[in-house]
Design an enzyme around this catalytic site. Structure first.
Site, mmCIF file in Angstrom:
data_model
loop_
_atom_site.group_PDB
_atom_site.id
_atom_site.type_symbol
_atom_site.label_atom_id
_atom_site.label_comp_id
_atom_site.label_asym_id
_atom_site.label_seq_id
_atom_site.Cartn_x
_atom_site.Cartn_y
_atom_site.Cartn_z
ATOM 1 N N THR A 172 0.816 -1.218 0.000
ATOM 2 C CA THR A 172 0.000 0.000 0.000
ATOM 3 C C THR A 172 0.853 1.272 0.000
ATOM 4 O O THR A 172 1.877 1.349 0.671
ATOM 5 C CB THR A 172 -0.894 -0.003 1.249
ATOM 6 N N GLY A 211 2.861 -2.751 8.208
ATOM 7 C CA GLY A 211 3.002 -3.418 9.509
ATOM 8 C C GLY A 211 4.427 -3.887 9.726
ATOM 9 O O GLY A 211 5.092 -4.325 8.785
ATOM 10 N N GLU A 461 -5.850 -6.161 3.377
ATOM 11 C CA GLU A 461 -5.813 -7.335 2.483
ATOM 12 C C GLU A 461 -7.041 -7.371 1.564
ATOM 13 O O GLU A 461 -7.615 -8.423 1.301
ATOM 14 C CB GLU A 461 -5.678 -8.624 3.306
#
Lengths: 686, 686
Positions: A172, A211, A461
């Site tokens: 992303t 993350g 996701e």
């Protein structure tokens, strides 16, 4: 005939208490159900149901035991954890899991059923822990395993598995999430040095929400546009589209490498135990072999080659390898739903408020409004549990066989179930909080944190709205393939007759209001199939109609609500069929009765809520009303077994933790006094 | 005829990107709407709309200016505030408001419109601040003003107003929230010492969730069962039911007084700037005059007297004085909804993702799915804004005239609108977060905290499920009064003919699919009235039928879903009628066009969603489908004015704060680059 005074509930506008007369206590005190209620379901043994639901109980028991020994690793809301403290907790918990001998990466590679099961086990421990593990193993590890070659696997496997090399999945960007093909980060081959130069060309291309990046990540799978010199000698670079590269981020001491800038994405709505970061690359050089080259490779001279013939196919193959993440989110979301429903049902069965005059108060679960809130959640939770099982099984088969048809099916099923499950669970979390009233608002009772943590499951996701479109696109593709080359009229007639075949073949059926018919799986399954087929048929017609005028993009957009409804209808039909198989497969007759009632409730609610059945006169008005009455009756029936049904989820008290939801002692003994737990949590001596 | 390949959207199962052909860029880039879209609404001046919405702009500007000067009083999510730090912030903010010359208690007593307006202003500053102020002024102050005598008012007014005497509203107990009449705390008169002895007889009676109690409260209005010696000399005490008493809690140094035990309720899902506590009283003695004795008094000898003839009436009068709290929550909830919709609409208008091939990407607000998510929220937000205005006006009239009919009406309206508005806003907050995707999950963008803070609005000052029952009870009572003494058949025939009168008087109307008809307020208002009347009629019949067999309590419970639906239908009908008046009252033709479109959308969505209209053949299938198409078309029309519609709420950037929602510069100039704000918030140099 009753006097007018006898008919009204709460008489006093100023008061909250219904001032009622003539109500027999007996109904409320013996079974806490009015005598007119429908027949009750037979009591079943929750242990038997648990065994039917779960064939890996031993593993769950061991994981739960781990956290009984390490209560300090469970986030304690009363400590008002900062994000740094929570991240530290998660890191330590992950270490304990590894030290206990669990290797999520091993599981993912060799026994994915165990991997997904572990995720569901962790979901009620701490969603941050589940997601942190998912980032490290499913995303970072999974991308190396699935997109790399054997050399990559050999090089990274152990370090990733042991968390010696914490890593990221850097897809992303600030301005692009869903539209992955439009990512702007680039990796340009420098033939002279045999290196890729990874670069963020503009602010909108900064990798965002990554993350593991803010604190831990030492490397990342970075998705970037692969650019090589023009083999025909032109001066412009050739852009082969988005590919995945392994890019080191930090040295072993945690210092950022040259050209890598990382900012902490800061506090999030939830999941603050996961360190999300934003990454900007400034001409970062990595060896050529760091391209994860399973689907495409580039040689020393810069020549690009791929076994797949088009950029679109390579892109699809790349993203297709990442379906595992969606399976994991589905499993985790079902785990959260089980936990939330357990808390809400137990509290509603214990909390009493109001009652007939001069009688004890009744449990709020005995109110029709609470039953209509919670029993459909419970039924859907069971349905989603079985659907999750189907998905995991198919995923395992797909990984084993690599059969193309199965690959497509698993892709659609994982997209559809991830979207449907996470959307359902999210709204259920609000319903559970509201059903628990003021005490549901205490942080210690967890419903708020679960809602905040789980929220993003709907987005990451694959945004649910985008995933559902993929499901419908697949349905349309199949439909198209079936009629490829045939004139429009042929397919029209085919599907029309298929639809007519699904219509009740007897006008009496349209008007049949008998419970025996309404609870007949043949009727219910046919109705849900009819709905899907009809939506598919009409969507295809509408797209054909608007396409020529508007172009496909705008035609699709004009039908977007229809597209999303079709996908949901399809997923619901799959869940129901799976549910039916689970009912049929249950050999214990008492358990089966409750399962059957829940599957009926699941399907009837869907039919009740969809205007299409009425608009098509698929069901007559009297039948529609009979269905609504039956829904109410089924909720009332299930109320009697509700505690056993949540006990069968077997979430132990030290994992559930919410004082108002305790009682997970395997159905042994009466419900504990949750108020005492709650008083103790607030610091009163009890 | 289009080829089969031309009709499908996202072709690639693995990819997220619709691969489309033939789409004209022009449609997307010029107006960002496909050419086939419905006609657009005329552009209006947001300043004109703002003036129409708000006749107290100056006050809001001054309040907003206060926080421009004191940015340090706005909670900063990046600091990860502990509850103690947040409480301190709220305390300081309240002081600044008082120092600036605002006196919420004065407003409440003399100009309630200003009081409620201030609450709405504070809602987007910090909901904890709004609620803390509400506890101090509306609950603690309001209970003294409304339930006490002139002597109480004189004694406490200034100290409460200046926050020199922070206080609580101690009603809820651990085991009783909604059922106030069953509270167990007791106040027993000791005639010898001329004192009340306030006592918590069991753990379930511990006062719970009491705002202001954990840290600040020096006194509380405590609701307890008033017990006096039997005037006939019997040995048992006489229980006169629940009354309100002023009970001191802490000395001026903040030390707890003898017999008062207080625990911090700890972290909550939200509103952690409010110090909720749990209070246990152990034989606490207070002077006899501390009974708030407007509706009942007790003399030195222990003789109880009241101008109201029954315990039920006194109880109703007591609770009836507290409707102001519900008006305040409605206003605050509307304020939150405005803020959330502003953030979501602005972001959706700026965020681009996907687009036709070889064309710029389109704004996500140009997707039908986003329009169907957000435009109904915007329309309902306007509807609720006007309905809130109606409620405040009626409340002010009621306070002035004390006309019993109006008291009842305001009670029902405040209960219904509080329940409806807070329920609607809560689900809208989730919708807005989801519409904003990943960036909506950043804490700095506020949607998560707003959802967590606002959540309990659905429960406190009357659980929504209970309040809605009160609305239906009032409707039934009115209905009953109308036919008091008449035989059942008379009322049956009356209402039946009223219903028939509301039916389309011409079968052609049932089939009329013309937008002119579907957007005719006469049709829409009649349909919504029909729905309410029909539900009331059938509910009354069902209660009459079940009452004799089950008793009123269980009969009511058997119809509970019907009861709740009736209440919602009634409230929606009131909102729509208010909306219509607001449309008619708007003299600016451009503004009026947008208002009219939103009122149409509001009503059409309700009709579209209610199966009853189809089951009754009130609308034919073709008409139902035409309504669904019109809903889509209206959402598309409103999209063109969506930015202006949120600009008219005029929430300045320093109050809204969410980087992705900025742009509140009174409609002057283009939208700012929210991505730059967002980059800066994450620590990047921009």
């Amino acid at each position: 005939m009753a006097s007018a005074d006898g008919i009204v509930g709460p008489k006093q506008m100023g008061g909250n208490e219904p001032q009622l007369s003539m109500a027999p206590c007996a109904a409320a005190t013996s079974s806490t159900r009015p005598r007119s209620a429908t027949k009750s379901l037979p009591r079943f043994d929750p242990g038997v149901m648990e065994t039917y639901l779960d064939d890996m109980r031993d593993m769950r028991a061991r994981v739960n035991e781990l956290f009984r020994q390490h209560p300090e690793l469970l986030p304690n809301v009363e400590e008002g954890l900062s994000k740094e403290e929570h991240r530290d907790l998660v890191r330590r918990a992950l270490k304990v899991i590894l030290q206990a001998g669990y290797s999520p990466l091993e599981m993912l590679a060799r026994d994915p059923r165990k991997y997904f099961y572990l995720g569901e086990c962790l979901s009620m421990v701490d969603l941050s822990l589940m997601v942190k593990s998912g980032v490290q193993y499913s995303l970072w590890g999974g991308s190396v395993l699935n997109l790399g070659s054997e050399a990559h696997r050999r090089r990274y496997f152990d370090d990733i598995a042991q968390f010696r090399l914490p890593g990221c999945f850097a897809m992303t960007e600030l301005k692009h999430g869903s539209n992955v093909a439009a990512l702007q980060t680039e990796a340009v081959l420098d033939v002279l040095s045999d290196e890729w130069v990874v670069h963020t060309p503009e602010e909108g291309a900064i990798k965002w929400w990554i993350g593991n990046a803010a604190e831990d990540g030492r490397a990342a799978t970075v998705f970037a546009r692969l650019k090589v010199p023009d083999p025909n000698g032109g001066s412009k670079l050739v852009d082969h589209g988005v590919h995945a590269f392994v890019v080191p981020l930090r040295d072993p001491n945690g210092n950022l490498l040259r050209g890598v800038e990382i900012r902490d994405c800061g506090y999030k709505v939830g999941l603050n135990g996961v360190d999300n970061g934003a990454i900007r690359f400034t001409h970062v050089r990595i060896p050529r072999v760091n391209l994860l080259d399973r689907f495409a490779s580039v040689d020393k001279s810069g020549r690009y080659s791929s076994p797949l013939t088009s950029q679109a196919r390579r892109f699809a193959a790349t993203l297709g390898e990442l379906t595992g993440g969606r399976v994991g989110l589905t499993a985790g979301s079902v785990g959260v739903l089980k936990g939330a429903v357990t808390i809400a049902v137990r509290y509603a069965a214990l909390r009493q408020q109001f009652g007939p005059p001069d009688c004890p108060e009744v449990a709020i679960l005995d109110y029709q409004s609470t039953q209509l809130r919670l029993m459909p959640l419970l039924a859907t939770c069971y349905g989603l549990h079985f659907a999750r099982g189907l998905l995991v099984d198919k995923y395992v088969d797909m990984k084993r066989t690599r059969e193309p048809k199965l690959v497509e099916e698993v892709h659609a099923l994982s997209a559809g179930l991830k979207a449907y499950t996470t959307g359902y669970t999210q709204s259920a979390l609000s319903t559970c909080r509201e059903a628990c009233g003021g005490h549901g608002y205490a942080a210690v009772n967890r419903l708020g944190a679960l809602r905040s943590d789980h929220d993003i499951f709907q987005t990451f996701e694959g945004d649910n709205t985008v995933l559902l479109q993929q499901v419908s696109a697949m349905l349309l593709k199949e439909y198209r393939q079936q009629f490829s080359g045939a004139p429009l009229t042929a397919s029209y007639h085919y599907l029309r007759s298929a639809l007519l075949g699904a219509l009740p073949n007897n006008p009496l059926v349209t008007h049949d209001t008998e419970p025996r018919h309404l609870r007949d799986p043949a009727f219910l399954a046919k109705a849900l199939e009819y709905r899907t087929a009809r939506m598919l048929f009409t969507l295809s017609l509408r797209l054909r109609k608007h396409g020529p005028k508007l172009g496909s993009f705008h035609a699709w957009n004009k039908c977007l609500d229809h597209v999303l409804s079709l996908a949901r209808a399809y997923v619901e039909s799959v869940i129901y069929k799976t549910f039916l198989r689970a009912v049929a497969g249950c050999v214990d007759p008492e358990c089966r009765r409750s399962l059957k009632a829940m599957s009926d409730l699941f399907a009837l609610r869907l039919i009740e809520g969809d205007m299409m059945f009425r608009n098509d006169e698929y069901i007559a008005p009297a039948k529609a009303k009979a269905i609504s009455r039956l829904v109410v009756a089924l909720c009332s029936e299930l109320r009697g077994q509700a505690l056993n049904l949540v006990d069968a989820f077997a979430i132990p008290d030290h994992i559930l933790r919410a004082p108002i939801g305790l009682g997970g002692n395997g159905g042994a003994g009466p419900q504990p006094d949750i108020y005492r737990e709650y008083l103790a949590a607030a610091g009163f001596e009890v």
